[in-house]
Motif scaffolding. Structure first.
Motif, PDB file in Angstrom:
ATOM      1  N   ALA A  17       6.337  36.785 -23.096  1.00  0.00           N
ATOM      2  CA  ALA A  17       5.595  35.516 -23.043  1.00  0.00           C
ATOM      3  C   ALA A  17       4.829  35.349 -21.715  1.00  0.00           C
ATOM      4  O   ALA A  17       3.724  34.801 -21.696  1.00  0.00           O
ATOM      5  CB  ALA A  17       6.563  34.358 -23.224  1.00  0.00           C
ATOM      6  N   GLY A  18       5.399  35.856 -20.618  1.00  0.00           N
ATOM      7  CA  GLY A  18       4.744  35.698 -19.314  1.00  0.00           C
ATOM      8  C   GLY A  18       3.479  36.538 -19.211  1.00  0.00           C
ATOM      9  O   GLY A  18       2.474  36.113 -18.623  1.00  0.00           O
ATOM     10  N   VAL A  19       3.537  37.734 -19.795  1.00  0.00           N
ATOM     11  CA  VAL A  19       2.377  38.634 -19.783  1.00  0.00           C
ATOM     12  C   VAL A  19       1.270  38.061 -20.676  1.00  0.00           C
ATOM     13  O   VAL A  19       0.093  38.021 -20.305  1.00  0.00           O
ATOM     14  CB  VAL A  19       2.824  40.045 -20.248  1.00  0.00           C
ATOM     15  CG1 VAL A  19       1.654  40.880 -20.716  1.00  0.00           C
ATOM     16  CG2 VAL A  19       3.579  40.740 -19.116  1.00  0.00           C
ATOM     17  N   THR A 100       1.546  33.168 -12.232  1.00  0.00           N
ATOM     18  CA  THR A 100       2.946  33.579 -12.061  1.00  0.00           C
ATOM     19  C   THR A 100       3.748  33.178 -13.304  1.00  0.00           C
ATOM     20  O   THR A 100       3.659  32.034 -13.760  1.00  0.00           O
ATOM     21  CB  THR A 100       3.561  32.870 -10.828  1.00  0.00           C
ATOM     22  OG1 THR A 100       2.791  33.217  -9.684  1.00  0.00           O
ATOM     23  CG2 THR A 100       5.013  33.282 -10.616  1.00  0.00           C
ATOM     24  N   CYS A 101       4.521  34.106 -13.834  1.00  0.00           N
ATOM     25  CA  CYS A 101       5.341  33.802 -15.010  1.00  0.00           C
ATOM     26  C   CYS A 101       6.289  32.642 -14.667  1.00  0.00           C
ATOM     27  O   CYS A 101       6.914  32.657 -13.602  1.00  0.00           O
ATOM     28  CB  CYS A 101       6.145  35.031 -15.410  1.00  0.00           C
ATOM     29  SG  CYS A 101       7.310  34.670 -16.734  1.00  0.00           S
ATOM     30  N   PRO A 102       6.418  31.678 -15.563  1.00  0.00           N
ATOM     31  CA  PRO A 102       7.327  30.554 -15.276  1.00  0.00           C
ATOM     32  C   PRO A 102       8.755  31.010 -14.958  1.00  0.00           C
ATOM     33  O   PRO A 102       9.474  30.321 -14.236  1.00  0.00           O
ATOM     34  CB  PRO A 102       7.300  29.734 -16.575  1.00  0.00           C
ATOM     35  CG  PRO A 102       5.976  30.060 -17.188  1.00  0.00           C
ATOM     36  CD  PRO A 102       5.684  31.488 -16.828  1.00  0.00           C
ATOM     37  N   GLN A 168      15.368  40.019  -8.902  1.00  0.00           N
ATOM     38  CA  GLN A 168      14.067  40.284  -9.529  1.00  0.00           C
ATOM     39  C   GLN A 168      14.287  40.155 -11.045  1.00  0.00           C
ATOM     40  O   GLN A 168      15.395  40.408 -11.539  1.00  0.00           O
ATOM     41  CB  GLN A 168      13.669  41.718  -9.142  1.00  0.00           C
ATOM     42  CG  GLN A 168      12.254  42.116  -9.479  1.00  0.00           C
ATOM     43  CD  GLN A 168      11.981  43.562  -9.042  1.00  0.00           C
ATOM     44  OE1 GLN A 168      12.609  44.072  -8.114  1.00  0.00           O
ATOM     45  NE2 GLN A 168      11.042  44.203  -9.704  1.00  0.00           N
ATOM     46  N   THR A 169      13.243  39.799 -11.796  1.00  0.00           N
ATOM     47  CA  THR A 169      13.418  39.541 -13.243  1.00  0.00           C
ATOM     48  C   THR A 169      13.510  40.803 -14.090  1.00  0.00           C
ATOM     49  O   THR A 169      13.964  40.754 -15.224  1.00  0.00           O
ATOM     50  CB  THR A 169      12.214  38.736 -13.782  1.00  0.00           C
ATOM     51  OG1 THR A 169      11.021  39.457 -13.465  1.00  0.00           O
ATOM     52  CG2 THR A 169      12.168  37.340 -13.224  1.00  0.00           C
ATOM     53  N   THR A 170      13.048  41.938 -13.542  1.00  0.00           N
ATOM     54  CA  THR A 170      12.866  43.119 -14.399  1.00  0.00           C
ATOM     55  C   THR A 170      13.803  44.271 -14.041  1.00  0.00           C
ATOM     56  O   THR A 170      13.452  45.440 -14.202  1.00  0.00           O
ATOM     57  CB  THR A 170      11.399  43.608 -14.290  1.00  0.00           C
ATOM     58  OG1 THR A 170      11.061  43.703 -12.917  1.00  0.00           O
ATOM     59  CG2 THR A 170      10.442  42.671 -14.985  1.00  0.00           C
ATOM     60  N   ILE A 198      17.542  37.844 -14.438  1.00  0.00           N
ATOM     61  CA  ILE A 198      16.873  38.905 -15.217  1.00  0.00           C
ATOM     62  C   ILE A 198      16.408  38.238 -16.509  1.00  0.00           C
ATOM     63  O   ILE A 198      17.188  37.580 -17.191  1.00  0.00           O
ATOM     64  CB  ILE A 198      17.835  40.071 -15.516  1.00  0.00           C
ATOM     65  CG1 ILE A 198      18.266  40.712 -14.197  1.00  0.00           C
ATOM     66  CG2 ILE A 198      17.172  41.104 -16.431  1.00  0.00           C
ATOM     67  CD1 ILE A 198      19.196  41.884 -14.349  1.00  0.00           C
ATOM     68  N   CYS A 199      15.121  38.374 -16.818  1.00  0.00           N
ATOM     69  CA  CYS A 199      14.567  37.518 -17.867  1.00  0.00           C
ATOM     70  C   CYS A 199      14.959  37.996 -19.269  1.00  0.00           C
ATOM     71  O   CYS A 199      15.414  39.126 -19.452  1.00  0.00           O
ATOM     72  CB  CYS A 199      13.054  37.434 -17.709  1.00  0.00           C
ATOM     73  SG  CYS A 199      12.224  38.889 -18.328  1.00  0.00           S
ATOM     74  N   TYR A 200      14.717  37.105 -20.240  1.00  0.00           N
ATOM     75  CA  TYR A 200      15.079  37.394 -21.633  1.00  0.00           C
ATOM     76  C   TYR A 200      14.374  38.662 -22.141  1.00  0.00           C
ATOM     77  O   TYR A 200      14.943  39.453 -22.891  1.00  0.00           O
ATOM     78  CB  TYR A 200      14.687  36.177 -22.521  1.00  0.00           C
ATOM     79  CG  TYR A 200      13.227  36.166 -22.880  1.00  0.00           C
ATOM     80  CD1 TYR A 200      12.779  36.729 -24.073  1.00  0.00           C
ATOM     81  CD2 TYR A 200      12.267  35.695 -21.990  1.00  0.00           C
ATOM     82  CE1 TYR A 200      11.434  36.790 -24.377  1.00  0.00           C
ATOM     83  CE2 TYR A 200      10.929  35.759 -22.275  1.00  0.00           C
ATOM     84  CZ  TYR A 200      10.517  36.302 -23.479  1.00  0.00           C
ATOM     85  OH  TYR A 200       9.187  36.399 -23.763  1.00  0.00           O
ATOM     86  N   ALA A 201      13.099  38.849 -21.716  1.00  0.00           N
ATOM     87  CA  ALA A 201      12.308  39.970 -22.246  1.00  0.00           C
ATOM     88  C   ALA A 201      12.858  41.300 -21.726  1.00  0.00           C
ATOM     89  O   ALA A 201      12.986  42.281 -22.477  1.00  0.00           O
ATOM     90  CB  ALA A 201      10.839  39.811 -21.853  1.00  0.00           C
ATOM     91  N   THR A 202      13.192  41.334 -20.436  1.00  0.00           N
ATOM     92  CA  THR A 202      13.779  42.546 -19.851  1.00  0.00           C
ATOM     93  C   THR A 202      15.098  42.862 -20.547  1.00  0.00           C
ATOM     94  O   THR A 202      15.344  43.997 -20.972  1.00  0.00           O
ATOM     95  CB  THR A 202      14.040  42.317 -18.338  1.00  0.00           C
ATOM     96  OG1 THR A 202      12.787  42.055 -17.705  1.00  0.00           O
ATOM     97  CG2 THR A 202      14.700  43.513 -17.697  1.00  0.00           C
ATOM     98  N   THR A 203      15.945  41.850 -20.684  1.00  0.00           N
ATOM     99  CA  THR A 203      17.261  42.044 -21.295  1.00  0.00           C
ATOM    100  C   THR A 203      17.104  42.538 -22.735  1.00  0.00           C
ATOM    101  O   THR A 203      17.721  43.541 -23.131  1.00  0.00           O
ATOM    102  CB  THR A 203      18.041  40.702 -21.294  1.00  0.00           C
ATOM    103  OG1 THR A 203      18.033  40.201 -19.970  1.00  0.00           O
ATOM    104  CG2 THR A 203      19.468  40.885 -21.773  1.00  0.00           C
TER     105      THR A 203
END
Ligand code: SF4
Length: 313
Positions: A17-19, A100-102, A168-170, A198-203
């Motif tokens: 979603a951030g991208v 910047t991604c929320p 970091q989120t990733t 660590i964000c939902y998308a990475t996980t």
């Protein structure tokens, strides 16, 4: 007749979603203000995306001083920026928008909160990654970067001091758990972030790869070599049983002969890689092999971040 090849497609994969939001912000700015629109740093780490936006009128710079025409808008990338960047943009009288991604902004706010409480902050992340530079730049007080478990005991902080940490989120979900564990066992008084950073998308992308990796002789991760989440997916595929895992930066450059002797391949795309690259890769494979595609779905995603109203035409 072509040789048979089983393809395990990881799901979810590709854009997060951030991208999506960051790319839409550049497109909206181009629509609203015309060409060119400047973008500070690659809006997301993907050559295909950057080249497409360049062809639509975006100009990418690493530093605000590289902007020739200061009357044009500038957008900050999804990775986030240190506080000094919007400050400099204001001094230069630039019209700027922050993509910047929320979920990165949430970490910036955490650092600010810890800062107000005068707590030293440990940031778990990779040195020189733009997100890490941005997060470290949210405070002028104590913030320390930790990249691996063995860094924790070397920190110049007293064991008895109250400390906080963010990540970091990733990052790799598995490696980060070990570092957090070490922080909690070394320091007596640790204030944790409210929610995992660590964000939902990475996980989800890492978990999706874990589910199919051990069935794959070869795992292909579509992504960029400067993209943290892409590199982590290659590591995860290897760690969870893929016999071989590689990063694919250019889907047209793969030598398809490497699949002549194998039966099963896995494919995923990083959070900054568009689905069109997965389709291109599958089409290339279809020209040489008889594909059986097995698509796995680890988790449905419905996260969506709106483009700021100010950029709407
Ligand atoms: S990978 Fe996560 S933090 Fe980074 S842009 Fe995507 S959703 Fe945001």
């Amino acid at each position: 007749m072509n040789k048979k090849l089983n393809v395990y497609l990881a799901g979810p994969r590709g854009f997060c979603a951030g991208v999506d939001r960051a790319i839409e912000m550049v497109k909206s700015a181009l629509k609203k203000y015309g060409k060119p629109v400047y973008v500070r740093h690659e809006i997301v780490h993907n050559k295909y995306v950057v080249d497409s936006l360049k062809s639509e009128g975006a100009i990418f710079v690493e530093d605000l001083n590289e902007i020739d025409d200061k009357s044009r808008p500038v957008i900050f990338s999804a990775h986030g920026v240190p506080k000094s960047v919007p400050e400099e943009a204001s001094k230069l009288n630039l019209l700027f928008f922050d993509a910047t991604c929320p979920l990165v902004s949430k970490i910036h706010k955490e650092v600010e909160q810890f800062d107000k409480k005068k707590l030293p902050v440990i940031l778990i992340g990779h040195r020189n990654h733009p997100e890490v530079i941005g997060t470290m730049g949210q405070t002028n007080n104590e913030i320390y970067l930790v990249e691996k478990v063995s860094d924790v005991k070397k920190l110049p902080i007293n064991k008895n001091d109250k400390i906080s940490y963010v990540t970091q989120t990733t990052l790799s979900v598995d490696d980060t758990k070990d570092i957090v564990q070490e922080i909690k066992s070394h320091f007596k008084n640790v204030i944790e972030p409210k929610k995992n950073d660590i964000c939902y998308a990475t996980t989800n992308r890492q978990e999706a790869v874990k589910q199919i990796a051990d069935q794959c002789d070869y795992f292909l991760v579509i992504g960029a070599s400067n993209s943290s989440n892409s590199l982590r997916l290659v590591e995860v595929a290897k760690n969870y049983g893929a016999k071989k895992a590689i990063l694919v930066e250019d889907v047209d450059s793969i030598n398809l002969n490497i699949f002549d002797e194998i039966q099963n391949i896995g494919i995923t795309a990083s959070a900054s890689s568009p689905e069109i690259l997965v389709s291109k890769l599958l089409n290339n494979l279809k020209n040489s092999f008889d594909l059986k595609i097995n698509e796995a779905h680890y988790q449905k995603e419905d996260t969506y971040f709106k483009v700021p109203q100010i950029l709407k035409v």
